[in-house]
Structure formats: C-alpha cells, structure tokens
Design a protein around this motif. Structure first.
Motif, PDB file in Angstrom:
ATOM      1  N   GLU A 272     -38.396 -37.613 -90.449  1.00 23.53           N
ATOM      2  CA  GLU A 272     -38.079 -37.066 -91.767  1.00 23.53           C
ATOM      3  C   GLU A 272     -38.996 -35.890 -92.031  1.00 23.53           C
TER       4      GLU A 272
ATOM      5  N   ASP B 237     -25.846 -37.180 -95.310  1.00 21.03           N
ATOM      6  CA  ASP B 237     -25.600 -38.166 -94.254  1.00 21.03           C
ATOM      7  C   ASP B 237     -24.942 -37.466 -93.066  1.00 21.03           C
TER       8      ASP B 237
ATOM      9  N   HIS C   1     -26.711 -42.960 -86.796  1.00 28.25           N
ATOM     10  CA  HIS C   1     -26.297 -42.704 -88.173  1.00 28.25           C
ATOM     11  C   HIS C   1     -27.517 -42.190 -88.928  1.00 28.25           C
ATOM     12  N   VAL C   2     -27.353 -41.097 -89.623  1.00 27.16           N
ATOM     13  CA  VAL C   2     -28.430 -40.567 -90.453  1.00 27.16           C
ATOM     14  C   VAL C   2     -28.018 -40.738 -91.898  1.00 27.16           C
ATOM     15  N   ARG C   3     -28.837 -41.457 -92.652  1.00 24.17           N
ATOM     16  CA  ARG C   3     -28.616 -41.564 -94.091  1.00 24.17           C
ATOM     17  C   ARG C   3     -29.875 -41.015 -94.749  1.00 24.17           C
ATOM     18  N   GLY C   4     -29.866 -39.717 -94.968  1.00 29.35           N
ATOM     19  CA  GLY C   4     -31.068 -39.037 -95.440  1.00 29.35           C
ATOM     20  C   GLY C   4     -31.129 -38.976 -96.949  1.00 29.35           C
TER      21      GLY C   4
ATOM     22  N   HIS D 172     -24.935 -35.223-100.040  1.00 29.42           N
ATOM     23  CA  HIS D 172     -24.521 -36.208-101.044  1.00 29.42           C
ATOM     24  C   HIS D 172     -23.767 -35.505-102.179  1.00 29.42           C
TER      25      HIS D 172
ATOM     26  N   THR E  38     -30.428 -44.899 -87.864  1.00 23.77           N
ATOM     27  CA  THR E  38     -30.152 -46.171 -87.173  1.00 23.77           C
ATOM     28  C   THR E  38     -29.216 -45.915 -86.004  1.00 23.77           C
TER      29      THR E  38
ATOM     30  N   TRP F  98     -20.995 -34.724 -91.176  1.00 26.54           N
ATOM     31  CA  TRP F  98     -22.118 -34.296 -92.025  1.00 26.54           C
ATOM     32  C   TRP F  98     -21.580 -34.029 -93.417  1.00 26.54           C
TER      33      TRP F  98
ATOM     34  N   SER G 197     -34.303 -43.824 -92.162  1.00 24.97           N
ATOM     35  CA  SER G 197     -33.048 -43.103 -92.440  1.00 24.97           C
ATOM     36  C   SER G 197     -32.170 -42.949 -91.202  1.00 24.97           C
TER      37      SER G 197
END
Ligand code: TA6
Length: 288
Positions: free
Chosen positions: A101, A27, A20-23, A43, A9, A40, A7
């Motif tokens: 995570e 995000d 970049h956080v795509r949790g 979703h 990169t 921040w 999550s």
C-alpha cells in the motif's frame, strides 16, 4: 505468497490465478497469467475496463479484455507466421513479486524472465520484465523490459487497454487530431491525420504515428483519459460488427468497448543494448 497487505488477496477466476485488490479508493483484479489487469474501478464508478463475459479463463489462452500486455512483438510476428499474435507474454504465467500500500494506492508487481520456452520462441533473447500495476483513483500499468542478453535486441510492446463504453458507435476519441496513422483494415497504408476526433463506423484498427498525446474517450456518459510514457505510437481498435461476430469471445458485445493502446511498435520499436531497459506505461483516469 506471504506478506501481502490486507487489501490484496489471492484467488482464482476459472482455472487462472488472480489477485484481488480492494484498496482505499479503488478495486482491481490482476491475473498472474500475462500480468493482466482485468478489472479496475475507482469507488463510486462503474467498471472502467471492459472484459468479455465470453473470455476463456484457461492457461495459455489470451483473456479478452482488461489490459493485455503485448510483448515482445505486436500483432502477427514479422517473420514467423505460426508465432502467437501479440507475443508470448500475455499467455505466460508471471511471478507475483510483491504488493504494497502506498497512500491511497495499492501497488502490485509481477515479473517474467526468459526460460526454455521463450528461448525456443520467435524472440529467443534473454530478458527480464517487470509489470507494475498501481491501483488508485487512476490505474497505472508500467512494463519495464531489460535486455539480459549479450547483444542488442529489438522489442515491441503495447498495453492493449480495453475501455468500457456505452456504445462505441456513439463514442469519440480526442487527442489524435492531425496525427497520421497506419490503417490496418485497408492494408496498413499510411493515412494523413484527420481534423476531428476518432469515430467508429465499422471496424477501426489504426496505429497512430509519432504521438505522445493523452487520448480522451467520451461515450456521452463519461470521459476517460489515457495517458502514456515511453510510447510514440497509439493504437485505436474496435472490430465492428463483422469482425466482432467472427471472434468467439467478442460476438455481439463489440459495441461495448474501445481499445486505446500505449504502444512502442513498428518504427517505434525499442532497440535495447545489453543491460538497457525501457519502460512503457499508461495511466487511465475517469475525468468526467
Ligand atoms: O490492437 C489492435 C489489434 O492488433 C487488432 O489488429 C486486433 O486483431 C486486436 O489487436 C486483437 O488481437 P487479438 O490477438 O487479441 O485477437
């Protein structure tokens, strides 16, 4: 760095390194310079943090927006007029320590310690700082500062959170009713607390005193709660039209944000004995 979860990169924005956080539920973007969260959103929500489209993305330049860390002093330095506003932390590159995570959250940690430059600065002490960013349904930012010197040190800190609002002129901030504040635009004198929520007609730049309250920002579309720990001062700021226009990286975008800042500044500055630590934290949540 190796060992990042899927999550998280690494990348760049302009000339600046970011992660970049795509949790699972939200995000975020975190700049290594300043350990600064610049975006921040849970979703399903629009961006919660405001970041200027005119922000300069260059090493050593403060990025306008997100959650700049003010450390180890706030505003102009008390005795060194040439020292950079809000301290050196926000324009210094931090080290990415790790990321992990944790249930629905993604936790990113960054570190900063004294070096030749900071020891030659207006705050020359030895220190270690860790910033923990928790990206989930709420955004958590915590700045832990440890005195690594052999004498007591006094430190100021603030989490200078820029919140995106539809129009600051139709926005209110509740939770600070009855709380006295220092009014910077009129010279910094103390004013008694007001009965109602904070409203924005022109420049507002206030340091609310002796408050640990959660502030709630309501722009008519959405309510945002800003909670805090390790902080007895809250700063509320919007530059208004004249000061906004005078800031190259704000301009006519000034109605789009309000800053609500968990702070430990002025009389609330923290005195740390050798080896002692302080944690200043804030949590931002969309509550309606
Ligand atoms: O937190 C409010 C404040 O200290 C204001 O006085 C205003 O100058 C603002 O921060 C922005 O400071 P900066 O150095 O980022 O332009």
């Amino acid at each position: 760095m190796s060992g990042l979860p899927a999550s998280v990169t690494e990348g760049t924005e302009g000339a600046l390194p970011v992660v970049h956080v795509r949790g699972p539920v939200a995000d975020a973007v975190v700049h290594l310079q300043g350990a600064q969260v610049t975006a921040w959103a849970p979703h399903g929500e629009g961006p919660v943090l405001w970041r200027s489209s005119r922000a300069r993305l260059e090493p050593g330049v403060a990025v306008r927006g997100g959650v700049p860390l003010c450390f180890p002093w706030f505003g102009a330095h008390a005795t060194e007029p040439t020292a950079p506003a809000h301290g050196f932390a926000r324009t210094t590159r931090w080290e990415l320590l790790d990321a992990a995570e944790d249930g629905d959250d993604v936790v990113v940690r960054l570190a900063l310690a004294d070096d030749l430059l900071t020891r030659a600065s207006a705050w020359p002490h030895r220190f270690a700082a860790v910033c923990t960013v928790r990206v989930g349904r709420t955004l958590g930012v915590a700045l832990e500062a440890t005195n690594r010197d052999d004498h007591d040190v006094t430190v100021e800190a603030a989490l200078h959170t820029y919140l995106a609002v539809r129009d600051v002129r139709r926005t209110s901030v509740a939770g600070l009713e009855g709380t006295p504040y220092l009014d910077k635009p009129s010279g910094g004198g103390e004013r008694p607390g007001e009965a109602g929520p904070v409203r924005f007609e022109g420049e507002v730049d206030r340091v609310y005193l002796g408050t640990r309250a959660t502030a709630t920002v309501d722009d008519g579309d959405r309510r945002l709660a800003v909670a805090k720990t390790g902080s007895a001062t809250t700063v509320v700021w919007n530059p208004g039209p004249a000061r906004g226009a005078a800031m190259a990286d704000v301009g006519d975008a000034w109605p789009g944000f309000v800053c609500v800042e968990a702070a430990a500044v002025g009389d609330d500055a923290v005195r740390l004995a050798p080896g002692a630590s302080h944690v200043l934290g804030t949590e931002v949540a969309v509550v309606g």
